[in-house]
Design a protein around this motif. Structure first.
Motif, PDB file in Angstrom:
ATOM      1  N   PHE A  36      18.396  29.492  54.538  1.00 55.38           N
ATOM      2  CA  PHE A  36      19.672  29.594  55.239  1.00 55.38           C
ATOM      3  C   PHE A  36      20.638  28.593  54.626  1.00 55.38           C
ATOM      4  CE2 PHE A  36      22.726  28.244  58.435  1.00 55.38           C
ATOM      5  CZ  PHE A  36      23.255  29.462  58.833  1.00 55.38           C
ATOM      6  N   GLY A  37      21.685  29.127  54.032  1.00 49.84           N
ATOM      7  CA  GLY A  37      22.694  28.306  53.375  1.00 49.84           C
ATOM      8  C   GLY A  37      23.142  28.988  52.102  1.00 49.84           C
ATOM      9  N   PRO A  38      24.413  28.884  51.758  1.00 50.62           N
ATOM     10  CA  PRO A  38      24.931  29.561  50.575  1.00 50.62           C
ATOM     11  C   PRO A  38      24.458  28.921  49.277  1.00 50.62           C
ATOM     12  CG  PRO A  38      26.615  28.157  51.511  1.00 50.62           C
ATOM     13  CD  PRO A  38      25.459  28.122  52.458  1.00 50.62           C
ATOM     14  N   GLY A  39      24.456  29.723  48.209  1.00 50.37           N
ATOM     15  CA  GLY A  39      24.210  29.185  46.885  1.00 50.37           C
ATOM     16  C   GLY A  39      25.359  28.296  46.439  1.00 50.37           C
ATOM     17  N   ALA A  40      25.155  27.607  45.331  1.00 50.95           N
ATOM     18  CA  ALA A  40      26.131  26.620  44.870  1.00 50.95           C
ATOM     19  C   ALA A  40      27.514  27.226  44.635  1.00 50.95           C
ATOM     20  CB  ALA A  40      25.627  25.946  43.598  1.00 50.95           C
ATOM     21  N   GLU A  41      27.564  28.414  44.045  1.00 50.11           N
ATOM     22  CA  GLU A  41      28.871  29.024  43.767  1.00 50.11           C
ATOM     23  C   GLU A  41      29.606  29.348  45.059  1.00 50.11           C
ATOM     24  OE1 GLU A  41      30.750  29.715  40.955  1.00 50.11           O
ATOM     25  OE2 GLU A  41      29.346  28.249  40.149  1.00 50.11           O
ATOM     26  N   ALA A  42      28.894  29.883  46.039  1.00 52.67           N
ATOM     27  CA  ALA A  42      29.542  30.200  47.317  1.00 52.67           C
ATOM     28  C   ALA A  42      29.887  28.945  48.093  1.00 52.67           C
ATOM     29  CB  ALA A  42      28.647  31.113  48.146  1.00 52.67           C
ATOM     30  N   ALA A  43      29.080  27.893  47.945  1.00 57.31           N
ATOM     31  CA  ALA A  43      29.336  26.637  48.654  1.00 57.31           C
ATOM     32  C   ALA A  43      30.590  25.936  48.144  1.00 57.31           C
ATOM     33  CB  ALA A  43      28.136  25.705  48.533  1.00 57.31           C
ATOM     34  N   ARG A  44      31.165  26.425  47.048  1.00 64.45           N
ATOM     35  CA  ARG A  44      32.433  25.861  46.568  1.00 64.45           C
ATOM     36  C   ARG A  44      33.548  26.039  47.597  1.00 64.45           C
ATOM     37  NH1 ARG A  44      34.370  28.287  41.343  1.00 64.45           N
ATOM     38  NH2 ARG A  44      35.843  26.531  41.384  1.00 64.45           N
ATOM     39  N   LEU A  45      33.367  26.934  48.563  1.00 64.01           N
ATOM     40  CA  LEU A  45      34.357  27.050  49.635  1.00 64.01           C
ATOM     41  C   LEU A  45      34.547  25.719  50.351  1.00 64.01           C
ATOM     42  CD1 LEU A  45      33.652  30.513  51.312  1.00 64.01           C
ATOM     43  CD2 LEU A  45      35.714  29.818  50.073  1.00 64.01           C
ATOM     44  N   GLU A  46      33.494  24.898  50.377  1.00 62.71           N
ATOM     45  CA  GLU A  46      33.641  23.548  50.914  1.00 62.71           C
ATOM     46  C   GLU A  46      33.730  22.515  49.806  1.00 62.71           C
ATOM     47  OE1 GLU A  46      31.725  20.386  54.112  1.00 62.71           O
ATOM     48  OE2 GLU A  46      30.833  22.360  53.876  1.00 62.71           O
ATOM     49  N   GLY A  47      33.032  22.760  48.709  1.00 61.37           N
ATOM     50  CA  GLY A  47      32.981  21.773  47.633  1.00 61.37           C
ATOM     51  C   GLY A  47      34.302  21.555  46.939  1.00 61.37           C
ATOM     52  N   SER A  48      35.212  22.535  47.012  1.00 59.54           N
ATOM     53  CA  SER A  48      36.537  22.385  46.405  1.00 59.54           C
ATOM     54  C   SER A  48      37.580  23.014  47.311  1.00 59.54           C
ATOM     55  CB  SER A  48      36.584  23.051  45.028  1.00 59.54           C
ATOM     56  OG  SER A  48      37.927  23.127  44.554  1.00 59.54           O
ATOM     57  N   LYS A  49      38.456  22.188  47.836  1.00 61.24           N
ATOM     58  CA  LYS A  49      39.514  22.717  48.702  1.00 61.24           C
ATOM     59  C   LYS A  49      40.485  23.583  47.911  1.00 61.24           C
ATOM     60  CE  LYS A  49      39.045  19.012  52.051  1.00 61.24           C
ATOM     61  NZ  LYS A  49      37.811  18.487  51.403  1.00 61.24           N
ATOM     62  N   ALA A  50      40.664  23.264  46.632  1.00 53.91           N
ATOM     63  CA  ALA A  50      41.532  24.094  45.792  1.00 53.91           C
ATOM     64  C   ALA A  50      40.924  25.490  45.628  1.00 53.91           C
ATOM     65  CB  ALA A  50      41.734  23.434  44.433  1.00 53.91           C
ATOM     66  N   PHE A  51      39.612  25.560  45.423  1.00 49.51           N
ATOM     67  CA  PHE A  51      38.944  26.862  45.311  1.00 49.51           C
ATOM     68  C   PHE A  51      39.070  27.640  46.617  1.00 49.51           C
ATOM     69  CE2 PHE A  51      35.035  29.388  45.981  1.00 49.51           C
ATOM     70  CZ  PHE A  51      35.179  30.298  44.944  1.00 49.51           C
ATOM     71  N   ALA A  52      38.884  26.947  47.745  1.00 48.59           N
ATOM     72  CA  ALA A  52      39.008  27.620  49.040  1.00 48.59           C
ATOM     73  C   ALA A  52      40.405  28.214  49.211  1.00 48.59           C
ATOM     74  CB  ALA A  52      38.691  26.640  50.174  1.00 48.59           C
ATOM     75  N   LYS A  53      41.430  27.481  48.777  1.00 45.40           N
ATOM     76  CA  LYS A  53      42.803  27.999  48.869  1.00 45.40           C
ATOM     77  C   LYS A  53      42.970  29.242  47.999  1.00 45.40           C
ATOM     78  CE  LYS A  53      45.000  25.145  51.644  1.00 45.40           C
ATOM     79  NZ  LYS A  53      45.639  25.612  52.891  1.00 45.40           N
ATOM     80  N   GLU A  54      42.355  29.221  46.835  1.00 43.87           N
ATOM     81  CA  GLU A  54      42.431  30.376  45.936  1.00 43.87           C
ATOM     82  C   GLU A  54      41.787  31.607  46.574  1.00 43.87           C
ATOM     83  OE1 GLU A  54      39.932  31.776  42.095  1.00 43.87           O
ATOM     84  OE2 GLU A  54      40.610  29.693  42.087  1.00 43.87           O
ATOM     85  N   VAL A  55      40.625  31.408  47.193  1.00 43.10           N
ATOM     86  CA  VAL A  55      39.939  32.520  47.838  1.00 43.10           C
ATOM     87  C   VAL A  55      40.756  33.040  49.017  1.00 43.10           C
ATOM     88  CG1 VAL A  55      37.891  33.155  49.177  1.00 43.10           C
ATOM     89  CG2 VAL A  55      37.650  31.807  47.088  1.00 43.10           C
TER      90      VAL A  55
END
Length: 411
Positions: A90-109
Motif C-alpha cells: 500500500f503506497g504509490p511507486g516513486a514516480e507517482a509519489a512525486r505528487l508529494e515529492g515535488s510541488k512543482a510536479f503536482a502543479k503540472e499534473v
C-alpha cells in the motif's frame, strides 16, 4: 493476513492500532516502529529509506501486505521494491509519489487534469522569487518544492521573511497566491483507477492557539466537519481526486495508495492547497478512531487493483478529536530525553498515539522528537470527543510540554 507497517511516527501507530483491531489481520509487524507501536506489533530494525532492505524484511516475514506510512520511503521507491518481490504494498511507486515529492510536479499534473488550485510560480533564483512575490502580492505563500516534513511552507505579510524562507530552502520553491477560507483535509483511497474518499477532517497547522505562530506538522485534528458543505466529498472526488488519478494513469505512472488533498474552501470555490501521497498526520488519528470498515481489506484492495470490488469505507456515528503534545522548542527545535509521565493513566477510551518517543535503558518513556504524542478520543459529538481528549492530555506531563488548547473549539 500478516501485515508489515513501515515507519515510526504517529500516523504509523494510528494505522497499526486500527490494523490490530481488524479481525482480518494475523501477525502485525512494524519497522522501525516506536514504543507505542511495540504494544501492538513486533518491531524490526530497518532503514525505511532503503528499498532493498524493506523488501528483504517483508519477504523474510512472509507478509501478505506492506503498508508504507511516511512520504520519504515512498519517494525513495520502497513500494516499487516491495511490489517487485511479488508482495502487495500500500503506497504509490516513486514516480507517482512525486505528487508529494515535488510541488512543482503536482502543479503540472493539476494543470493537465484541470484541477482547481492556487495560481503559482516555480522559482529557482532570488530574482524569480522577488518577481513572483510582487506579482501575487501579500499575504505571501512560499513553499519548498521538495519534502519538508510539513514545515516547508511560510505564509506571511512580511516580504523579507518570504524572501528569507525561499533562500533557506536552498533550491526550487513554489510561490503561490494566498487562498482565503477554512482548510479541509480529504483523503482518497486509490488503486490506480478507482477512488474511494474517506471522511473529511480538519488539521490545525499553526503552533499556537488562534492559529498563531509558525507552521508545524499539525497540532491536532477533528472529524467530521458539520459545517462543511454537504456535497463537499462528492465535489472533491469529481473535480480533484478522480481527475488526478486519471491523469497519473494517462502518464503511465498510476497512483495506487492514499491521495491526500489539502483543500481551501475559498470564496471562489474549492481549491487544492497541496497533495500528499500518504495518510496525513494527525488527521489519520481521528479517521482511524471512527473507521468502521476492515482497514486491511481496503488497503490490500488498493495495492492489488481491486478497490472497486470491496465495500466503500464506512465511518461510525459521532466524532473524534486528537490533540498533539509537542516538545519544548517545537517547531523550531525539539527537546529529546525528557521523561514522560502519565501516558498509561489516561481515561478509558482515550488512545495515546506515539509520534516522537523512545525508551531508556531503565525503561522510562522519554521524548524523541518535536511532536511527541497525539491524544485521541471519540465521542457522541465533537464536544464530547474534545472533552475526553483534553482529559487525556491533562494526565500526561513532561518538561517543556506544549499543546494547543483550542483544537475543535466551538464546533
Amino acid at each position: 493476513m500478516d501485515v508489515l507497517v513501515i515507519g515510526g511516527g504517529g500516523r504509523e501507530h494510528a494505522l497499526a492500532l486500527a490494523l490490530s483491531r481488524d479481525p482480518g489481520v494475523g501477525a502485525l509487524h512494524a519497522a522501525p516502529g516506536n514504543p507505542g507501536l511495540a504494544r501492538v506489533a513486533t518491531l524490526h530494525p530497518v532503514d525505511p529509506l532503503d528499498p532493498a532492505a524493506v523488501a528483504d524484511l517483508a519477504a523474510s516475514l512472509d507478509v501478505g501486505l506492506v503498508v508504507v506510512g511516511p512520504e520519504a520511503p515512498l519517494v525513495a521507491g520502497v513500494a516499487d521494491a516491495v511490489t517487485a518481490r511479488g508482495i502487495a504494498c500500500f503506497g504509490p511507486g516513486a514516480e507517482a509519489a512525486r505528487l508529494e515529492g515535488s510541488k512543482a510536479f503536482a502543479k503540472e499534473v493539476m494543470a493537465a487534469a484541470g484541477v482547481p488550485t492556487a495560481q503559482a510560480h516555480v522559482c529557482t533564483t532570488p530574482e524569480e522569487v522577488a518577481a513572483a512575490l510582487d506579482a501575487l502580492g501579500a499575504p505571501y505563500v512560499v513553499k519548498d518544492d521538495g519534502l519538508a516534513a510539513g514545515k516547508g511552507v511560510v505564509v506571511t505579510d512580511d516580504r523579507d521573511e518570504a524572501l528569507a524562507h525561499a533562500a533557506a530552502c536552498g533550491g526550487a520553491v513554489v510561490v503561490e497566491e494566498f487562498l482565503d477560507g477554512p482548510e479541509v483535509s480529504l483523503f482518497g483511497l486509490c488503486d490506480g483507477a478507482v477512488v474511494r474518499p474517506l471522511q473529511p477532517a480538519q488539521d490545525f497547522k499553526r503552533a499556537l492557539d488562534g492559529d498563531a505562530g509558525p507552521n508545524t506538522g499539525g497540532m491536532g485534528a477533528y472529524s467530521p466537519l458539520d459545517w462543511a458543505p454537504a456535497d463537499l466529498v462528492d465535489e472533491v472526488t469529481r473535480t480533484v481526486l478522480q481527475p488526478t488519478v486519471d491523469e497519473m494513469a494517462r502518464r503511465g505512472t498510476p497512483f495506487a495508495g492514499l491521495l491526500y488533498a489539502g483543500l481551501a474552501l475559498t470564496s471562489r470555490g474549492v481549491r487544492v492547497v497541496e497533495f500528499n501521497a500518504r495518510f496525513g498526520d494527525p488527521e489519520t488519528q481521528v479517521l482511524m478512531a471512527l473507521l468502521d470498515s476492515p482497514l486491511s481489506e481496503l488497503l490490500h484492495a488498493c495495492a492489488t487493483g481491486r478497490l472497486g470490488e470491496v465495500e466503500p469505507p464506512v465511518f461510525r456515528d459521532g466524532a473524534a478529536v486528537t490533540v498533539v503534545m509537542a516538545s519544548r522548542g517545537y517547531p523550531a527545535t525539539s527537546s529529546s530525553g525528557d521523561v514522560i509521565s502519565g501516558a498509561d493513566d489516561v481515561p478509558a477510551g482515550v488512545d495515546v498515539i506515539h509520534a516522537g518517543t523512545a525508551t531508556t535503558g531503565d525503561g522510562d518513556l522519554v521524548t524523541a522528537g518535536g511532536r511527541v504524542l497525539a491524544v485521541t478520543a471519540a465521542g457522541d459529538s465533537v464536544a464530547a470527543a474534545r472533552e475526553a481528549a483534553y482529559a487525556g492530555v491533562a494526565t500526561i506531563s513532561f518538561p517543556g510540554a506544549q499543546h494547543r488548547t483550542d483544537i475543535a473549539a466551538g464546533r
